[in-house]
Scaffold this motif. Structure first.
Motif, PDB file in Angstrom:
ATOM      1  N   ALA A 197       3.533   9.412 -24.441  1.00 57.92           N
ATOM      2  CA  ALA A 197       3.801  10.045 -25.747  1.00 57.92           C
ATOM      3  C   ALA A 197       3.454   9.133 -26.927  1.00 57.92           C
ATOM      4  CB  ALA A 197       5.270  10.464 -25.819  1.00 57.92           C
ATOM      5  N   GLU A 198       3.625   7.813 -26.755  1.00 56.18           N
ATOM      6  CA  GLU A 198       3.348   6.878 -27.861  1.00 56.18           C
ATOM      7  C   GLU A 198       1.884   6.424 -27.885  1.00 56.18           C
ATOM      8  OE1 GLU A 198       5.914   6.041 -25.518  1.00 56.18           O
ATOM      9  OE2 GLU A 198       7.249   7.261 -26.755  1.00 56.18           O
ATOM     10  N   GLY A 199       1.258   6.356 -26.700  1.00 58.39           N
ATOM     11  CA  GLY A 199      -0.049   5.704 -26.600  1.00 58.39           C
ATOM     12  C   GLY A 199      -1.266   6.572 -26.789  1.00 58.39           C
ATOM     13  N   TRP A 200      -1.120   7.912 -26.691  1.00 53.86           N
ATOM     14  CA  TRP A 200      -2.332   8.751 -26.677  1.00 53.86           C
ATOM     15  C   TRP A 200      -3.196   8.668 -27.944  1.00 53.86           C
ATOM     16  CZ3 TRP A 200      -3.047  12.528 -30.256  1.00 53.86           C
ATOM     17  CH2 TRP A 200      -1.925  13.111 -30.846  1.00 53.86           C
ATOM     18  N   PRO A 201      -2.627   8.496 -29.176  1.00 52.31           N
ATOM     19  CA  PRO A 201      -3.534   8.371 -30.335  1.00 52.31           C
ATOM     20  C   PRO A 201      -4.417   7.113 -30.244  1.00 52.31           C
ATOM     21  CG  PRO A 201      -1.302   8.883 -31.063  1.00 52.31           C
ATOM     22  CD  PRO A 201      -1.212   8.517 -29.624  1.00 52.31           C
ATOM     23  N   VAL A 202      -3.825   6.021 -29.714  1.00 50.24           N
ATOM     24  CA  VAL A 202      -4.603   4.783 -29.535  1.00 50.24           C
ATOM     25  C   VAL A 202      -5.708   5.013 -28.494  1.00 50.24           C
ATOM     26  CG1 VAL A 202      -4.480   2.328 -28.870  1.00 50.24           C
ATOM     27  CG2 VAL A 202      -2.555   3.407 -30.077  1.00 50.24           C
ATOM     28  N   LEU A 203      -5.349   5.699 -27.413  1.00 51.02           N
ATOM     29  CA  LEU A 203      -6.305   6.016 -26.339  1.00 51.02           C
ATOM     30  C   LEU A 203      -7.517   6.770 -26.892  1.00 51.02           C
ATOM     31  CD1 LEU A 203      -6.625   5.924 -23.168  1.00 51.02           C
ATOM     32  CD2 LEU A 203      -5.585   8.192 -23.132  1.00 51.02           C
ATOM     33  N   LEU A 204      -7.270   7.742 -27.759  1.00 52.23           N
ATOM     34  CA  LEU A 204      -8.358   8.530 -28.359  1.00 52.23           C
ATOM     35  C   LEU A 204      -9.148   7.704 -29.377  1.00 52.23           C
ATOM     36  CD1 LEU A 204      -6.716  12.050 -28.985  1.00 52.23           C
ATOM     37  CD2 LEU A 204      -7.985  11.285 -27.002  1.00 52.23           C
ATOM     38  N   GLY A 205      -8.440   6.845 -30.104  1.00 52.08           N
ATOM     39  CA  GLY A 205      -9.079   6.072 -31.176  1.00 52.08           C
ATOM     40  C   GLY A 205      -9.934   4.913 -30.695  1.00 52.08           C
ATOM     41  N   LEU A 206      -9.699   4.448 -29.470  1.00 46.55           N
ATOM     42  CA  LEU A 206     -10.450   3.298 -28.933  1.00 46.55           C
ATOM     43  C   LEU A 206     -11.941   3.564 -28.803  1.00 46.55           C
ATOM     44  CD1 LEU A 206      -8.107   1.961 -26.083  1.00 46.55           C
ATOM     45  CD2 LEU A 206      -8.646   0.833 -28.245  1.00 46.55           C
ATOM     46  N   THR A 207     -12.328   4.832 -28.812  1.00 47.86           N
ATOM     47  CA  THR A 207     -13.737   5.192 -28.615  1.00 47.86           C
ATOM     48  C   THR A 207     -14.662   4.637 -29.703  1.00 47.86           C
ATOM     49  OG1 THR A 207     -15.187   7.035 -28.071  1.00 47.86           O
ATOM     50  CG2 THR A 207     -13.619   7.432 -29.822  1.00 47.86           C
ATOM     51  N   GLY A 208     -14.095   4.268 -30.847  1.00 45.03           N
ATOM     52  CA  GLY A 208     -14.925   3.743 -31.941  1.00 45.03           C
ATOM     53  C   GLY A 208     -15.380   2.305 -31.740  1.00 45.03           C
TER      54      GLY A 208
END
Length: 519
Positions: A197-208
């Motif tokens: 629940a806490e980590g998914w935005p970071v997971l998506l953002g790492l693609t940059g």
């Protein structure tokens, strides 16, 4: 052509060096594949693990805005859009290949493309703070456009830079990084890392991050020498680029081969998609890439991944361990693609394509049987797992990596961008179609849906066996002559200009010999 005989010693000494993997060539392959292809794979699989937490976020955001919970039908629609916008974006990205690579070059297109990825990464990474799920769906479209461009431009760029005896191996490197991207997304998506629940935005953002690295490093490497010479007419820059990539000053043979290619294409000019589709001289090449790209996606690779969790569950694998088994499948995918890199130049393209599709065909047939008998025969669940593993091995050896290599090799400079645009569009449309239709197929046919994939694999095997030639260790012109016979056309070559060019090259070689004898 006399040049070869006149300057035999120089050519023979350079032949060995031309086949070597030099540091600049290795670095440009790794930077292009990591900065672009890696993210295609990463974004294919990144939303699988955190899906429940992202759906909770969609629901909570909707509740905060409207004061009522989201109904399940609307939530399903939003999630379907989140998943399917990626291949749809890929299709739109493929449509941009032809104008961008012809106007901005191969390297220029990859650098421009990074801006899409970085923008999407920022939007996805901040979506939870901004309390908006709409930007996630928008970002998936943007990432799709990025992947559509990357999946076509990287193989084209690397194929045009590689010496003929390394073209297959280097051409598979983008696919290797796609599988690595899938694996890394699976590992980072584990509940204990970022799939929570806490980590998914970071997971998506790492693609940059890979895009940022590519944006900072790729400008220091040369543009495709073929683009510089044939499309820009800049022989000096093309020569410098080749010398740097080969680590060798004598690149006359390759310059001569590019000139032959340029002369044979002079009459046709640059191909648009429409002229490519109507030109008789490229008929079988075009049909071949459409068949291979459709075979690659419609052979059921996405369906096998979709079914994998259920197969493992039925085999008695604990639900908490299924994600680790999925990671191990991703690792097998990487290892087998890496194996393809090392064997493609010795075994050739045809053998890998035929072996891969035959393995996929047999796996789908056996999987249908095993899934049907699973409720009554206990050990059938283990046969199902075996079928999934054999399928992944087969697909990673041939159907996944080889079609993009074949597009590079079967088309010359003037038609290659349009060919990649057609091949890429077929790839992404087929991907989108499977994603859309498979759930309905599965609901109506159950395990028998794999028989359809089995038939598609079989049809692709028959086509490749009878039509697709071996392209291993051949120049683009040699391949073009093979296909010209199949198309029943003659290749036009401007003999006079070619003769003049060879005289110039012969003079250069003679002067080079005199200089070295003085030293």
């Amino acid at each position: 052509m006399k040049l070869r005989g006149e300057n035999q010693e120089s050519s023979d000494s350079s032949e060995g060096a031309k086949g070597k993997m030099t540091l600049p060539l290795a670095l440009v392959a790794l930077i292009s594949a990591f900065g672009s292809s890696f993210q295609y794979g990463y974004n294919v699989s990144v939303i699988n693990s955190p899906a429940p937490y992202m759906q909770d976020f969609y629901n909570q955001t909707y509740l905060d805005r409207t004061g009522v919970p989201m109904n399940s039908g609307f939530q399903t629609l939003l999630w379907s859009l989140t998943v399917s916008m990626f291949p749809l974006g890929g299709f739109f990205g493929s449509l941009m290949v032809w104008p961008l690579v012809n106007n901005c070059g191969r390297k220029g297109t990859l650098l421009i493309n990074n801006l899409f990825s970085i923008a999407a990464a920022i939007l996805m990474g901040t979506s939870e703070i901004a309390k908006t799920f709409e930007v996630i769906i928008l970002s998936r479209v943007i990432m799709g456009v990025y992947a559509g461009l990357a999946s076509n431009v990287v193989p084209m760029f690397l194929g045009e830079m590689s010496p003929k005896n390394l073209r297959g191996a280097i051409g598979i490197v983008p696919q290797l990084f796609i599988t690595l991207g899938i694996l890394v997304a699976q590992i980072l998506g584990l509940n204990s890392i970022l799939g929570n629940a806490e980590g998914w935005p970071v997971l998506l953002g790492l693609t940059g991050i890979p895009s940022l690295i590519q944006l900072l490093t790729l400008p220091f490497f040369p543009e495709s020498p073929r683009f510089l010479l044939i499309q820009k007419g800049n022989e000096e820059q093309a020569r410098q680029a080749l010398q740097r990539l080969r680590g060798w000053d004598d690149v006359d043979d390759e310059i001569e081969e590019m000139f032959q290619e340029d002369q044979s294409e002079k009459e046709e000019g640059q191909f648009s998609v429409l002229s490519l589709c109507t030109f008789r001289g490229l008929r079988w090449q075009l049909i071949s890439i459409i068949v291979m790209m459709m075979g690659q996606q419609l052979s059921g690779v996405n369906a096998v991944f979709y079914y994998a969790d259920r197969i493992f569950d039925a085999a008695g694998v604990a639900s908490s361990s299924i994600q680790y088994v999925t990671v191990s499948i991703g690792a097998i995918n990487v290892v087998m693609t890496l194996l393809a890199v090392f064997i493609v130049e010795s075994l050739g393209r045809r053998i890998l394509l035929l072996t891969g599709f035959v393995l996929c065909c047999a796996s789908c047939a056996l999987l249908t049987l095993a899934l049907n008998l699973q409720p009554t025969v206990s050990w059938m669940s283990y046969l199902s797992i075996g079928c999934v593993i054999v399928y992944i091995i087969g697909h990673a050896l041939g159907p996944s990596p080889i079609p993009a290599v074949m597009i590079t090799e079967m088309f010359l400079q003037s038609s290659r961008p349009a060919a990649f645009m057609v091949g890429g569009s077929v790839h992404w449309l087929s991907n989108f179609t499977v994603g859309l239709v498979f759930l309905y197929m599965e609901a109506g046919l159950g395990p028998y849906s794999f028989l359809i994939f089995c038939a598609i694999c079989l049809a692709t095997v028959v086509y490749i066996f009878f039509i697709v030639p071996e392209t291993k260790n051949k120049t683009f012109m040699e391949i073009n002559r093979i296909m010209a016979k199949r198309n029943k056309v003659e290749i036009q070559e401007n003999k006079e200009e070619l003769k003049d060019f060879c005289t110039v090259l012969g003079g250069q070689a003679e002067r080079k010999g005199m200089t070295s004898s003085k030293l």
